[in-house]
Every structure is written in structure tokens, then in C-alpha cells.
Motif scaffolding. Structure first.
Motif, short mmCIF file in Angstrom:
data_model
loop_
_atom_site.label_atom_id
_atom_site.label_comp_id
_atom_site.label_asym_id
_atom_site.label_seq_id
_atom_site.Cartn_x
_atom_site.Cartn_y
_atom_site.Cartn_z
N ARG A 186 0.79 -1.27 -0.13
CA ARG A 186 0.11 -0.08 0.08
C ARG A 186 0.63 1.35 0.00
O ARG A 186 0.57 2.35 -0.72
N ASP A 187 2.17 1.20 0.56
CA ASP A 187 2.92 2.34 0.99
C ASP A 187 3.81 2.40 -0.44
O ASP A 187 4.47 3.62 -0.33
N GLY A 188 4.00 1.55 -0.96
CA GLY A 188 5.15 1.55 -2.20
C GLY A 188 4.75 2.50 -3.23
O GLY A 188 3.38 2.54 -3.60
N SER A 189 5.63 2.78 -4.03
CA SER A 189 5.50 3.55 -5.02
C SER A 189 5.73 2.86 -6.26
O SER A 189 6.89 2.20 -6.38
N TRP A 190 4.98 2.29 -7.19
CA TRP A 190 4.86 1.36 -8.22
C TRP A 190 4.78 2.04 -9.39
O TRP A 190 3.90 2.58 -9.86
N ALA A 191 5.83 1.57 -10.25
CA ALA A 191 5.51 1.90 -11.74
C ALA A 191 4.74 0.94 -12.42
O ALA A 191 4.63 -0.25 -12.17
N ARG A 192 4.14 1.35 -13.47
CA ARG A 192 3.11 0.34 -14.22
C ARG A 192 3.88 -0.42 -14.93
O ARG A 192 3.32 -1.63 -15.57
N ASP A 193 5.34 -0.13 -15.52
CA ASP A 193 5.67 -1.17 -16.40
C ASP A 193 7.31 -1.31 -15.60
O ASP A 193 7.65 -0.15 -14.78
N GLY A 194 7.96 -2.19 -15.96
CA GLY A 194 9.27 -2.58 -15.30
C GLY A 194 9.42 -3.07 -14.07
O GLY A 194 10.54 -2.47 -13.34
N GLU A 195 8.54 -3.18 -13.31
CA GLU A 195 8.52 -3.48 -11.89
C GLU A 195 8.39 -4.98 -11.69
O GLU A 195 7.72 -5.79 -12.31
N PHE A 196 9.42 -5.40 -10.64
CA PHE A 196 9.41 -7.01 -10.45
C PHE A 196 9.28 -6.98 -8.71
O PHE A 196 10.35 -6.48 -8.12
N LEU A 197 8.27 -7.70 -8.50
CA LEU A 197 8.18 -7.83 -6.94
C LEU A 197 8.06 -9.25 -6.54
O LEU A 197 7.32 -9.94 -6.93
N PHE A 198 8.90 -9.59 -5.61
CA PHE A 198 9.00 -11.12 -5.06
C PHE A 198 8.44 -10.91 -3.50
O PHE A 198 8.90 -10.05 -2.57
N ALA A 199 7.57 -11.86 -3.25
CA ALA A 199 7.38 -11.73 -1.93
C ALA A 199 7.25 -13.30 -1.10
O ALA A 199 6.87 -14.43 -2.01
N ASN A 200 7.80 -13.49 -0.01
CA ASN A 200 7.27 -14.91 0.74
C ASN A 200 6.49 -14.59 2.10
O ASN A 200 6.80 -13.73 2.78
N LEU A 201 5.49 -15.10 2.26
CA LEU A 201 4.32 -15.06 3.18
C LEU A 201 4.43 -16.45 3.97
O LEU A 201 4.32 -17.38 3.59
N MET A 202 4.39 -16.40 5.35
CA MET A 202 4.74 -17.50 6.32
C MET A 202 3.43 -17.83 6.98
O MET A 202 3.60 -18.59 8.18
N GLU A 203 2.43 -17.42 6.61
CA GLU A 203 1.21 -17.44 7.69
C GLU A 203 0.73 -19.06 7.64
O GLU A 203 0.11 -19.38 8.74
N ALA A 204 1.11 -19.66 6.66
CA ALA A 204 0.71 -21.20 6.93
C ALA A 204 1.73 -22.12 7.22
O ALA A 204 1.31 -23.31 7.44
N HIS A 205 2.79 -21.62 7.66
CA HIS A 205 4.01 -22.31 8.53
C HIS A 205 3.82 -22.28 9.95
O HIS A 205 3.17 -21.72 10.49
N LEU A 206 4.16 -23.51 10.52
CA LEU A 206 4.26 -23.69 12.01
C LEU A 206 4.54 -22.32 12.66
O LEU A 206 5.82 -21.77 11.99
N PRO A 207 3.97 -21.57 13.53
CA PRO A 207 3.40 -22.50 14.67
C PRO A 207 1.92 -22.38 14.30
O PRO A 207 1.16 -22.41 15.27
N TYR A 208 1.40 -22.20 13.04
CA TYR A 208 0.00 -22.13 12.72
C TYR A 208 -0.67 -21.06 13.73
O TYR A 208 -1.57 -21.53 14.44
N ASP A 209 -0.13 -19.70 13.85
CA ASP A 209 -0.67 -18.80 14.99
C ASP A 209 -1.25 -17.50 14.25
O ASP A 209 -0.96 -16.55 14.16
N PRO A 210 -2.68 -17.73 13.76
CA PRO A 210 -3.40 -16.57 13.18
C PRO A 210 -3.75 -15.70 14.01
O PRO A 210 -3.56 -16.03 15.31
#
Length: 474
Positions: A186-210
Motif C-alpha cells: 500500500r505504501d510503495g511507489s510502483w511503476a506500471r511497467d518494469g517492476e518486479f516484486l517477490f514476496a514470501n508469506l509465512m502464515e501457513a507455516h508452523l506455529p499456525y498462529d493466526p
């Protein structure tokens, strides 16, 4: 460089394919229903995702978790093309300390990465070992933070945050990092072309603590257990409680990823959603993902969304809407090739094949991309690798009286369009109606064809491998 498409690649760590089907029916795009990892845990799976090679060819195994410095990676190729490359990781296995920042103009991360590199007391392991001690275990842990050879301030801070979570006071860490990533987008400044974003989200990983509102049993702690010990014997936590906690965590991941995707859809032409691996919840006697190549661990969800100017692909699917599905056999190597194809980049020395022609919601739209990348026939087989357990882990298990033979040896599996053949804990296993001898021959061919490369040894890791294991990520 011209008007290159912007691409977001989001890894939902440890998400089972069947759990994805149950909870992510809202995600628009084209789903690949026969998608597989190349390994059973984060580091080697991401090595394939970043190089288009099998993990043993990139030098990333359980005994060698740092990238070979000479290995060219996906973000480097994109940056050389003119892309602005950014990453946000919530997983300590995918961190700057382990060399995963190469090729990224910016490498950010969630709260779990903030303590990496410091000698922080392992609260998760201590609590798991002292569950029967009741509230007094916290006093013992506090004393250990002061008395042990660790970073006392950082350790006490982590312990306080965990205690606040137990009391329902989330503090600044409401989850395992997805909320931070949402704000990052939400806070990022993103160009409509030439952007690459990688993310790793850990919510499904142990300790399973939502967050508590997603917990079936909000007044109870999340289950703590050792995955390898559970696979070799029995889990120390109640199996049904473990499965419920995992499902609770996935429900939360689905909801917050819906918000994340809505933000990404306004900024990116393509959003690739995939898991690095899944999770075993008792199937085949296996738990989590540290014990082998079991199907719940190796089959992964994969959806390619193209929100771009197409409003139909910007918003979540309506209830009951069917997501276009492709049955072609694909794996993480092909995700690498497809991202490059979307960016108009040709790359040699890769094993994956682009499935970009199958990504359109219109199955008749199979025109080749402007990169002139040669699209070959879909792959007929896909190899999976298991490299055993680390030396420290093996010694600790043997000291506890476990026979480590079933989990401390190299094993492999092979997926085809109709079958999955893998070396299990007590012998080979076959899913589907295929000739075992044919699959065994194909598996042997794939293994013999590997161009293995040694990465950094355990001794070269300067304690990082040990710390990652103690944090519960190996």
C-alpha cells in the motif's frame, strides 16, 4: 527497454494444494492443477524458482543452504533487462544473511528477519519442551535469556511479544508478516511497467498462529511439535488440534491475501501466486515437511492472474465462479521460465519451460510472446529431491534415541501427467495407474542427468545453519 509488464511473484509458504482449493476460490486467474515443487522445503524450492535449475544444481541443499555466488538468478536477469526489482520476505530462510538479496534493488522483510544474525533465545523450542511446566516455564525462560550466551535484550523483546500474543495483545506483530507486507504494498511507489516484486508469506507455516478471531480454540496456545520426531514416531501435540490450527492459519492467509491481491492488481500486469511446498498433516505417517517427498508436501497451488487492464481479472471471483484450470504438468522450474517469458527475456542453462501460452483465460490465445521464446511441448516428467537432514539435527535425534535412517538419506520422486512415484519412509510409493518399472527408469534418468554443484558447507555457514534449525525452520 520498452513498456515491459510489471510482475509480482508471491510465494505462500507451506500452503497445501487442497487447502488452497478450499479457501482460495476467490482468487482470479488461471490455475495449474498439476503443479509440483522440486523439493520439500523452502531453500531448495526457492533455488529452483530463482535459477530454473534443480536445487542440487544450484548448490542449495539441507547441508548447504547458501547460494553459490556464481549462480545467476531470476532478479538479476530482470534487473539487467531494466526492471526495478524488490523483495519482501517473512521467512528467515530467504534472507540477506543467506545470500537471497542478490539481484534485488531493495530487499525488505517482516519482523522475523529483524533478529536474524543475532544470538536470540529460541522461545518456540523452549515452550514446546516445557509445556507441562505451566506458567512457571516463562520464569525459567526469562532466566535462560539472562544466563545463557545470547542477546539478552533481543531475546527478552521476542519473549515479551510472544507473551502479549498469548494474552490476546498482538502488539506490533499481529501475524507472521502478511500484515506488514500489505502495508508495504500500500505504501510503495510502483511503476506500471518494469517492476518486479517477490514476496514470501509465512502464515501457513508452523506455529499456525493466526489472529485470535481466526482460531477455533482462541484460549489455547498454538500446537508446538517437532516435525521429524513426529514423523519418526508420534506428534507431541494432538493430531486433530494440529490440523485445526493449520486450517485456521490458512483461512486467515486467504483473507489477508485477498486484500494484498486487491492492492497488487491495481499495480501489476501479472500476479503469480504459488507455494514453495505444502505440508503433511499425518498422511503416510508424515508431519510438516521435513521428513520426505509425500504428495501433500510436494504438490503445490499455482495461479497466474493478469489483472492489467482487464477488469474481470482485477477483482476476486464471484461466489460460485469457476477459475479456468490447466492440467498440464508444471513445476517451479517452469514458473521461473514463465516469468522470464512474460518479461521478454531469453535465458540459457535452465530446465524449465514457459507455460505462458496456457496463462490466458481464453484457451485459444496461444500466440507466441514477442521475446520469440521457443515454447516446447509440456514436460512429461518432473523430478523432486530430498537431501536428508543436517548433521546437527541428525546428532541431536540420535542422542534422543531416534533411528534417523528413514529421514537422513537422499531420496527422489518423479511426477508425470497421471502419476507420482516417490521413495517413501519405508519403500517406494506410487499414486496413479502407471507402470512402476517405467517410472523407476525415468526417475533414474532424471537423477543421472543432474549437474550437481556444491554450495557452502555447514562449517562455512558461520552458525546461520545452526540458528535456522534452532528457530524451527529446518
Amino acid at each position: 527497454m520498452g513498456d515491459e509488464p510489471s510482475i509480482a511473484l508471491v510465494v505462500l509458504d507451506t500452503l497445501r494444494a487442497d487447502s488452497f482449493d478450499e479457501h482460495f476460490d476467490w482468487l482470479p486467474g488461471v490455475q495449474f492443477a498439476n503443479a509440483w515443487s522440486t523439493s520439500h522445503w523452502t531453500a531448495p524450492a526457492h533455488a529452483s524458482l530463482f535459477t530454473g535449475r534443480y536445487a542440487s544444481e544450484a548448490g542449495v541443499t539441507i547441508k548447504s543452504q547458501d547460494f553459490d555466488r556464481d549462480t545467476t538468478r531470476l532478479p538479476e536477469l530482470l534487473r539487467d533487462r531494466g526492471y526495478r526489482t524488490r523483495a519482501f520476505s517473512c521467512n528467515v530462510n530467504i534472507s540477506e544473511q543467506l545470500g537471497w538479496h542478490h539481484g534485488f534493488d531493495e530487499f525488505d522483510g517482516g519482523w522475523r528477519l529483524s533478529g536474524l544474525g543475532e544470538d536470540v533465545f529460541d522461545w518456540d523450542e523452549f515452550i514446546a519442551e516445557h509445556q507441562a511446566d505451566g506458567p512457571k516455564r516463562y520464569l525459567r525462560a526469562l532466566w535462560r535469556c539472562v544466563d545463557d550466551d545470547c542477546d539478552t535484550t533481543q531475546s527478552l523483546k521476542q519473549g515479551a511479544l510472544m507473551k502479549l500474543r498469548d494474552m490476546g495483545l498482538k502488539g506490533r506483530h499481529p501475524d507472521d508478516g502478511a500484515a506488514e507486507f500489505l502495508e508495504y504494498v500500500r505504501d510503495g511507489s510502483w511503476a506500471r511497467d518494469g517492476e518486479f516484486l517477490f514476496a514470501n508469506l509465512m502464515e501457513a507455516h508452523l506455529p499456525y498462529d493466526p489472529p485470535d478471531e481466526y482460531k477455533t480454540y482462541p484460549d489455547e496456545e498454538s500446537p508446538h511439535f517437532d516435525s521429524v520426531k513426529a514423523t519418526l514416531g508420534e506428534p507431541s501435540a494432538d493430531p486433530d488440534r494440529i490440523r485445526t490450527a493449520y486450517d485456521d492459519a490458512v483461512r486467515y492467509l486467504s483473507d489477508i491475501y485477498r486484500d494484498i491481491y486487491a492492492e497488487l492488481a491495481t499495480e501489476f500486469d501479472y500476479v503469480v501466486t504459488v507455494a514453495d511446498h505444502g505440508e503433511a498433516l499425518g498422511e503416510y505417517g508424515a508431519w510438516q515437511h521435513g521428513g520426505g517427498l509425500h504428495p501433500p508436501v510436494t504438490r503445490v497451488p499455482l495461479v497466474v492472474s493478469a489483472p492489467g487492464p482487464n477488469a474481470d481479472d482485477r477483482t476476486p471471483n464471484a461466489d460460485g465462479a469457476e477459475r479456468p484450470t490447466r492440467d498440464a504438468l508444471v513445476n517451479l522450474l517452469d514458473v521461473y521460465a514463465t516469468v522470464l517469458d512474460l518479461a521478454g527475456i531469453e535465458s540459457a542453462h535452465r530446465r524449465g519451460e514457459s507455460f505462458r501460452p496456457l496463462c490466458s483465460s481464453d484457451p485459444t490465445d496461444t500466440e507466441p510472446h514477442s521475446s520469440d521464446t521457443v515454447i516446447t511441448e509440456p514436460r512429461s516428467s518432473a523430478l523432486l529431491e530430498f537431501h536428508g537432514i543436517s548433521k546437527r539435527r541428525a546428532l541431536a535425534l540420535e542422542e534422543d534415541g531416534y533411528d534417523i535412517g528413514p529421514v537422513d538419506r537422499e531420496r527422489h520422486g518423479v511426477a508425470t501427467a497421471d502419476c507420482y512415484y516417490f521413495e517413501g519412509l519405508s519403500g517406494t510409493e506410487l499414486l496413479g495407474d502407471c507402470d512402476p518399472a517405467t517410472l523407476e527408469s525415468e526417475l533414474g534418468r532424471l537423477v543421472d542427468d543432474l549437474e550437481r554443484r556444491e554450495g557452502l558447507s555447514e562449517a562455512d555457514m558461520d552458525g546461520l545453519e545452526s540458528q535456522l534449525e534452532e528457530l524451527g525452520y529446518l
